[in-house]
Design an enzyme around this catalytic site. Sequence first.
Site, PDB file in Angstrom:
ATOM      1  N   CYS A 265      -5.634  -2.944   2.726  1.00 28.79           N
ATOM      2  CA  CYS A 265      -5.358  -2.929   4.157  1.00 28.79           C
ATOM      3  C   CYS A 265      -6.621  -2.981   5.041  1.00 28.79           C
ATOM      4  CB  CYS A 265      -4.478  -1.716   4.479  1.00 28.79           C
ATOM      5  SG  CYS A 265      -3.471  -1.982   5.955  1.00 28.79           S
TER       6      CYS A 265
ATOM      7  N   GLU B 232       0.832  -1.221   0.000  1.00 29.43           N
ATOM      8  CA  GLU B 232       0.000   0.000   0.000  1.00 29.43           C
ATOM      9  C   GLU B 232       0.870   1.276   0.000  1.00 29.43           C
ATOM     10  OE1 GLU B 232      -2.200   0.359   3.694  1.00 29.43           O
ATOM     11  OE2 GLU B 232      -3.601   1.821   2.849  1.00 29.43           O
TER      12      GLU B 232
ATOM     13  N   LYS C 180      -9.309   3.230  -2.108  1.00 31.19           N
ATOM     14  CA  LYS C 180      -9.597   2.543  -0.838  1.00 31.19           C
ATOM     15  C   LYS C 180     -10.955   2.976  -0.289  1.00 31.19           C
ATOM     16  CE  LYS C 180      -7.199   1.624   3.568  1.00 31.19           C
ATOM     17  NZ  LYS C 180      -5.965   1.953   4.320  1.00 31.19           N
TER      18      LYS C 180
HETATM   19  N1  LIG Z   1      -3.175   1.126   6.510  1.00 32.53           N
HETATM   20  C1  LIG Z   1      -4.210   0.591   7.121  1.00 32.53           C
HETATM   21  O1  LIG Z   1      -5.320   0.579   6.622  1.00 32.53           O
HETATM   22  C2  LIG Z   1      -3.929  -0.020   8.477  1.00 32.53           C
HETATM   23  C3  LIG Z   1      -5.076  -0.840   9.014  1.00 32.53           C
HETATM   24  C4  LIG Z   1      -4.803  -1.332  10.394  1.00 32.53           C
HETATM   25  O2  LIG Z   1      -3.722  -1.134  10.932  1.00 32.53           O
HETATM   26  C5  LIG Z   1      -5.845  -2.062  11.124  1.00 32.53           C
HETATM   27  O3  LIG Z   1      -5.578  -2.447  12.286  1.00 32.53           O
HETATM   28  O4  LIG Z   1      -6.943  -2.269  10.587  1.00 32.53           O
END
Ligand SMILES: NC(=O)CCC(=O)C(=O)O
Length: 262
Positions: free
Chosen positions: A144, A41, A110
Amino acid sequence: MKLGCIQLQVAFGDVEKNFSRVEEFIREAANKGAEIVILPEMWNTSYALEKLEGLADVDGERTKAFLSQLAKELHVHIVGGSVATKKGDKFYNTMLVYNNEGELVGEYDKAHLFRLMDEHLHLSSGNTQNNFKLGDLGAAGVICYDIRFPEWLRLHALNGAKVLFVSAQWPTARIDHWKTLLQARAIENQCFVVAVNRISRNKDNFNGQSMVIEPWGEILWTGGEDEELAIVDVDFSKVDEVRTRIPVYDDRRPELYQDVLK
Ligand SMILES: NC(=O)CCC(=O)C(=O)O
């Protein structure tokens, strides 16, 4: 099929360094026989959210030209992780996917912004799904925090994804959640999950642990705690075999749980 998972050490705010490192890795992956390459990402800027005005890729043009050219030249599919982009007067966390002819087959902003890392203060969220085809393979890509929303990933599986690609900057502090959620998403959707995380210079922040999981939930590869390129062999026919063994999709009763979509 051979997957090239690039667990990159992303340099904070150093766009030039990141482009150059990503190019080296994509070339190496293709040389080693990878047919699909996956990136993490926000690999162009990392979370330099305060500096996006100067650093974000306007309309993703630089990244698009870069990935398209490499995909075509090296004849490799590229799930291009995500990059910080600027579209109009807004910033996004955007995944770009190219097939091995250099054609853009997926562009995804996203959908779920992660408040703990201030994304909601700097970025706008996307509103569209990200199903695409790599050759004959039905695939999807999310970013993510999206993996905490099983309905979102289920929708992609229902729309034909046999593999869910996940690009991430998932912190060390919650790495156990990462592993468990990824394995759950693979088992419940009876899909491959190919998830690529980043490394930071200080491993207390981001410590990799990228994963390739097959549809029965078996972990085929876990990355270490250093920058690395892994070539992982997968057999996508396993999806149909698992879906036949336990016919979850035939047994669903969506009329009972429509409310979860409200
Ligand atoms: N970059 C992100 O979206 C991190 C997501 C994350 O850390 C989580 O715990 O969910």
